[in-house]
Every structure is written in C-alpha cells, then in structure tokens.
Write an enzyme that holds these catalytic residues in place. Structure first.
Site, PDB file in Angstrom:
ATOM      1  N   THR A   1      -6.088   5.069  14.274  1.00  0.00           N
ATOM      2  CA  THR A   1      -5.155   6.032  13.693  1.00  0.00           C
ATOM      3  C   THR A   1      -5.728   6.666  12.419  1.00  0.00           C
ATOM      4  O   THR A   1      -6.163   5.954  11.521  1.00  0.00           O
ATOM      5  CB  THR A   1      -3.836   5.314  13.370  1.00  0.00           C
ATOM      6  OG1 THR A   1      -3.335   4.743  14.575  1.00  0.00           O
ATOM      7  CG2 THR A   1      -2.810   6.251  12.781  1.00  0.00           C
TER       8      THR A   1
ATOM      9  N   GLU B   1       3.271   4.423  20.850  1.00  0.00           N
ATOM     10  CA  GLU B   1       2.816   3.529  19.791  1.00  0.00           C
ATOM     11  C   GLU B   1       3.903   2.547  19.390  1.00  0.00           C
ATOM     12  O   GLU B   1       3.616   1.418  19.002  1.00  0.00           O
ATOM     13  CB  GLU B   1       2.338   4.326  18.580  1.00  0.00           C
ATOM     14  CG  GLU B   1       1.506   3.442  17.677  1.00  0.00           C
ATOM     15  CD  GLU B   1       1.448   3.911  16.256  1.00  0.00           C
ATOM     16  OE1 GLU B   1       2.280   4.742  15.861  1.00  0.00           O
ATOM     17  OE2 GLU B   1       0.579   3.419  15.534  1.00  0.00           O
TER      18      GLU B   1
ATOM     19  N   HIS C   1       2.050  -5.269   9.919  1.00  0.00           N
ATOM     20  CA  HIS C   1       2.141  -3.980  10.612  1.00  0.00           C
ATOM     21  C   HIS C   1       3.439  -3.881  11.415  1.00  0.00           C
ATOM     22  O   HIS C   1       3.989  -2.793  11.594  1.00  0.00           O
ATOM     23  CB  HIS C   1       0.912  -3.755  11.494  1.00  0.00           C
ATOM     24  CG  HIS C   1       0.612  -2.299  11.674  1.00  0.00           C
ATOM     25  ND1 HIS C   1       0.530  -1.423  10.620  1.00  0.00           N
ATOM     26  CD2 HIS C   1       0.428  -1.546  12.794  1.00  0.00           C
ATOM     27  CE1 HIS C   1       0.293  -0.203  11.075  1.00  0.00           C
ATOM     28  NE2 HIS C   1       0.232  -0.259  12.398  1.00  0.00           N
TER      29      HIS C   1
ATOM     30  N   GLU D   1      -5.693   9.882  16.828  1.00  0.00           N
ATOM     31  CA  GLU D   1      -6.330   8.590  17.067  1.00  0.00           C
ATOM     32  C   GLU D   1      -7.718   8.833  17.635  1.00  0.00           C
ATOM     33  O   GLU D   1      -7.955   9.871  18.255  1.00  0.00           O
ATOM     34  CB  GLU D   1      -5.533   7.741  18.072  1.00  0.00           C
ATOM     35  CG  GLU D   1      -4.379   6.966  17.477  1.00  0.00           C
ATOM     36  CD  GLU D   1      -3.165   7.840  17.193  1.00  0.00           C
ATOM     37  OE1 GLU D   1      -3.067   8.903  17.828  1.00  0.00           O
ATOM     38  OE2 GLU D   1      -2.343   7.458  16.354  1.00  0.00           O
TER      39      GLU D   1
ATOM     40  N   CYS E   1      -1.180   3.203   6.859  1.00  0.00           N
ATOM     41  CA  CYS E   1      -0.612   1.852   6.699  1.00  0.00           C
ATOM     42  C   CYS E   1      -1.518   0.766   7.258  1.00  0.00           C
ATOM     43  O   CYS E   1      -1.459  -0.380   6.800  1.00  0.00           O
ATOM     44  CB  CYS E   1       0.732   1.773   7.388  1.00  0.00           C
ATOM     45  SG  CYS E   1       1.668   3.295   7.248  1.00  0.00           S
TER      46      CYS E   1
ATOM     47  N   TYR F   1       6.556  -0.750  10.851  1.00  0.00           N
ATOM     48  CA  TYR F   1       7.273   0.109  11.803  1.00  0.00           C
ATOM     49  C   TYR F   1       8.763   0.191  11.500  1.00  0.00           C
ATOM     50  O   TYR F   1       9.417   1.159  11.883  1.00  0.00           O
ATOM     51  CB  TYR F   1       7.060  -0.403  13.235  1.00  0.00           C
ATOM     52  CG  TYR F   1       5.683  -0.104  13.800  1.00  0.00           C
ATOM     53  CD1 TYR F   1       4.636   0.283  12.980  1.00  0.00           C
ATOM     54  CD2 TYR F   1       5.449  -0.201  15.163  1.00  0.00           C
ATOM     55  CE1 TYR F   1       3.388   0.547  13.504  1.00  0.00           C
ATOM     56  CE2 TYR F   1       4.198   0.074  15.693  1.00  0.00           C
ATOM     57  CZ  TYR F   1       3.174   0.440  14.861  1.00  0.00           C
ATOM     58  OH  TYR F   1       1.944   0.712  15.388  1.00  0.00           O
TER      59      TYR F   1
ATOM     60  N   CYS G   1       3.332  10.145  12.284  1.00  0.00           N
ATOM     61  CA  CYS G   1       2.564   9.029  11.725  1.00  0.00           C
ATOM     62  C   CYS G   1       1.692   9.574  10.599  1.00  0.00           C
ATOM     63  O   CYS G   1       0.958  10.545  10.797  1.00  0.00           O
ATOM     64  CB  CYS G   1       1.695   8.434  12.832  1.00  0.00           C
ATOM     65  SG  CYS G   1       0.411   7.345  12.231  1.00  0.00           S
TER      66      CYS G   1
ATOM     67  N   CYS H   1       8.439   3.349   8.984  1.00  0.00           N
ATOM     68  CA  CYS H   1       7.992   4.677   9.435  1.00  0.00           C
ATOM     69  C   CYS H   1       8.782   5.173  10.637  1.00  0.00           C
ATOM     70  O   CYS H   1       9.137   6.342  10.702  1.00  0.00           O
ATOM     71  CB  CYS H   1       6.494   4.677   9.736  1.00  0.00           C
ATOM     72  SG  CYS H   1       6.016   3.898  11.278  1.00  0.00           S
TER      73      CYS H   1
END
Ligand code: SF4
Ligand code: FE
Length: 482
Positions: A189, A445, A290, A255, A102, A294, A98, A297
């Site tokens: 994050t 996640e 969001h 995180e 974003c 995903y 990650c 990423c």
C-alpha cells in the site's frame, strides 16, 4: 514535521524502478493514476499542521519529547492508542480512501517491542539499532512502507518446502557488512511514494526456517528494489481527463508488487536475522495494531459513504421514506460498531517490556473480524438506496456533448431544486466506494488486509479463554462445586 509540499518534494524522483500498465513510470508524482494517491498521503502531513487536528495528528517523541507527526511515533499510553484511531477516522473522512501511511506506523510499534524482547532473550543489539533508525524516521518525518505479506507460492507448503525457495523473503547471503535478501512482497500500500521500506516476516517460523526470520529497513531507491503497481477497477477513468466519472478525483490509493532482487541491507538496518522464535511475536503484534487501525480508517470512509447515500436519497426525493431512514440508521450502527471496537482495544492496551503500548489483542481481532463483514453490508445498503442509475448513467463525455446534455439534464433529474449534475456526481462517488477504485480499500482490503477473516477467528479463539467460560457455566449449573 514536514509540511505537505515538503513531503511531495521529498519523494520527487525517489522510487526509481516503478512500472504501471506495462511501462516504466519516470515521474510517478505527475502520473494521473498515481497523483490521487500522493494527495491522500500528503493529507497525513497537512493535517498534522492543522490546529483543529493536531490533538490527534501530532505526538511526542518517546526519544526526546519533541512534537512529531503521529505516524512516526511509538505509543506511550492507552490514550495514544485511542488518539491513533481518532486520527485515522479523521483522515478517512477527509480523503474518502486509504491514505497509506499506517502500515509503516504499525510496523514501527511492533518492531520496538519485539526487538527489545529478542535482545533480552538473546543478548543481541537489535533494539539499539531500531532506536537509531527510529530517530532518523522521526527527524525526517518519513513515510515507511511496511512490507509483510509474502507471495507464499503453494499454500499447502511451508517456506522451506516450496519448489522455489524465494516464495518468502529470505536472506541468501550473510556478509561482513550486511546481508543480501531476495523475494517479493504483495499488496504494498502506498509503495511508490514512500521514503523507506520496512520488511517483516509473514508468519510464525520454525527452526529450519531461520533464513526467513528477517526484519530490516531499506531506502526505497536501494538497487534491486522494483515496484509493479497493481491496477484497480475503473482506474483508467483517471486518464480520461474529466474528473466527473472518477467519483473521488482528488484522493485515491495504490498497491504494488514489491520485488527484492538480491538487495543489500547493511547490518545497522537489520532488526531480526535468524531469530525464528520471535517471528510469530512480531507478526501477531503487527497484525494486532493493523487490525486496530481499520476501526479508524474504515469508519472514516464509512462516514463519507453514509453521507453520500443520505444525499443521494435527498436528491432522489426519497429521504423521508421510512425504509430509507431505517437503512441509513443501520449503516450508522454498523459503522460506529467498527469504531467502537477500535476504541475499545485501544483503551485496554497495555505496556510491553519495552514500554511501547500494545492493543488488547482479543478486541483488536474482534474489530478486524467486524471489518471483514460490516463495510460489505454498508456498501449493500448504499447500493440499495442509490438505485441502478449509479451503474447505468451516461459518462462525462456524454454530459459534455452539447447535443446530449439537455436530454441527460432533463431526464435524469431528481428533485427540482437540485441540479442533475450534482445528483450524478454523488452517485459516481458511491460507485467509487462500492465498485470503483476506492472499493479496493473499502471492500476487498476490509476482507483480507491485516490478515484474512480466518486469521482473526484463530486469534479470537486463542485469546478468549474458553476454559474459563466453561468453568463459569459448570459452577452455575451445579456441575462443579462453587
Ligand atoms: Fe491505513 Fe486503512 Fe490504508 Fe491500512 S487501509 S494503510 S489502516 S488507511
Ligand atoms: Fe491495510
């Protein structure tokens, strides 16, 4: 646009109250458990200056047309949304983790359209304030830490019904110059290397809950901001000095639990305060963006995991086995399906009243629902092919012991032409993705980030027009006239 070294310099000494493993961290930049996270974030700057990646990593500012880092941009077309997914896949491929930037990007886009619509309905000034803030974000090329998930306390109770009213971030005092806010946000994050924190509500709110209808931005070094960094599986391997056992030594994520201990926010940084009717819109739009993210990423990280698995098969001499080929093909199919949904929800994006483009919410939710499942299956297939050695092999300390190394070298060798060390390194990388610190982002996640699976099921049902589907069936069956 900042370069990667300029970014690193700009966050030096910025986050003041950072705690990790019980101690205050005075210099997060050099902490071995946090440095990989900084490196991954820095890649979002480095690639923006790379001519081979600039097509996706740069954008035009909607404010003045200047070239900016894509992570500070508002989406001006469906094509911009498509480019975003491609940028995130590329970054996933390059970092294998990650890269943490974003959430803030998605928060900017959701706020741009929501503040516009609040002003239209209520005659407020939020959108102008937001645009002034956006200008500063773009000029400074900031990392924004999007803060949405409240800690929520007793899940059977609404915010105003909690025994402790601070279980959702709220305004505790309205002053002439600004507001005082209190509460906490979970799962932040990339928190400690951000320049700014952008706070949003976590759910649709009722009239009695207007103190919780809050959106604002604060610098990370604002008094009252405290970060407690969460630990990850195998995280202390990063303290052992040798890179071998870490799997992916250069890149990682982190995180934190963010505490807002009576923090002052000046009015010019407040983008929603009390307009409970718009909390749901902001949450839904942010989540849509969001969930789209995903599809980029996770597919990028999946590319690396698939590559590592195919390499492990080669090193073990099983690459030509029919079942291995079939399983690798299955991993690719699942991974491309994630990407396909990210691309599809972007292509069908439409402009909101503010001009900012929003993804197709049905397909963005389908994208994220797939993300709650497919990385687990890809990881399962990776473990299947990698074999048990991935979790039973000796440590780097054993490898570095001259008495033990010849035994390890001899007995853990696969095909003759590949050094044992290469084989072990690839297995440690697969371990990192499936069970180690990268599994935080690749597995759990994928399940809960951008909303847990049930949230997407609800949105899919709401967006999919089941009534029309029933009408179609009734017409063909002759139940209703054509
Ligand atoms: Fe970005 Fe993916 Fe990390 Fe979320 S999980 S911040 S979308 S890289
Ligand atoms: Fe996330």
């Amino acid at each position: 646009m900042k370069t990667a070294p300029e970014f690193i310099d700009s966050v030096r000494g910025l986050a003041s109250q950072v705690y990790l493993l019980g101690d205050q961290v005075t210099d997060p930049l050099t902490h071995p458990m946090l440095r990989p996270s900084l490196n991954a974030l820095a890649m979002t700057y480095q690639l923006a200056h790379d001519s081979s990646a600039a097509e996706w990593m740069q954008a035009r500012s909607s404010l003045d047309g200047r070239a900016i880092n894509c992570f500070t941009s508002l989406h001006q077309s469906a094509d911009d949304l498509v480019r975003k997914v491609k940028a995130l896949r590329l970054l996933g491929q390059e970092t294998g983790t990650c890269f943490q930037r974003c959430v803030g990007w998605d928060a900017l886009n959701a706020l741009s359209s929501t503040t516009f619509e609040i002003d239209q309905a209520k005659g407020t000034q939020y959108h102008k304030r937001f645009l002034d803030y956006l200008k500063r974000v773009q000029e400074n090329d900031w990392v924004l830490n999007g803060a949405m998930t409240d800690v929520k306390g007793d899940r059977s109770k609404r915010p105003s019904e909690q025994t402790d009213p601070d279980m959702f971030v709220r305004v505790v005092e309205r002053q002439r110059d600004g507001i005082i806010v209190r509460g906490a946000k979970a799962h932040q994050t990339g928190a400690v290397f951000s320049h700014e924190i952008v706070v949003m509500p976590t759910l649709a709110l009722r009239a009695t809950e207007s103190d919780y209808a809050l959106a604002f931005a604060i610098p990370i070094n604002t008094p009252g901001v405290i970060h407690i960094v969460g630990r990850q599986s195998s995280d202390t391997r990063k303290l052992e000095g040798d890179t071998f056992d870490v799997g992916n030594a250069r890149f990682g994520g982190h995180e934190a639990l963010l505490i807002l201990d009576d923090v002052f926010v000046p009015w010019e940084r407040v983008f929603m305060c009390g307009e409970h009717e718009f909390a749901g819109m902001l949450v839904e739009r942010f989540a849509g963006y969001h969930r789209q993210s995903y599809g980029g990423c996770k597919a990028g990280v999946g590319d690396v995991l698939i590559g590592a698995t195919a390499t492990a098969a080669e090193y073990a001499g099983v690459a030509d086995a029919a079942h291995v080929k079939r399983k690798i093909g299955e991993m690719i199919h699942l991974n491309e399906t994630l990407f396909a949904c990210g691309i599809a929800c972007s292509h069908l994006g439409k402009p909101t009243a503010s001009g900012t483009y929003l993804v197709d919410l049905l397909l963005a939710n389908v994208c994220k629902q797939n993300v709650t499942r497919f990385p687990y299956e890809i990881a399962r297939l990776a473990e299947d092919i990698a074999g048990g050695l991935m979790v039973t092999m000796p440590s780097a300390k054993d490898w570095n012991n001259p008495q033990l190394r010849p035994y390890i070298e001899k007995y853990l060798k696969g095909v003759a032409e590949v050094p044992t060390e290469d084989r072990l390194r690839i297995l440690r990388l697969i371990e990192n993705f499936t069970l180690g610190s990268a599994a935080v982002a690749y597995r759990t996640e994928s399940m809960h980030g951008a909303g847990s699976p049930e949230a997407q099921v609800i949105m899919i049902a709401r967006q999919s027009d089941l009534g029309k589907k029933k009408q179609l069936a009734k017409k063909l069956a002759g139940v209703v006239p054509d």
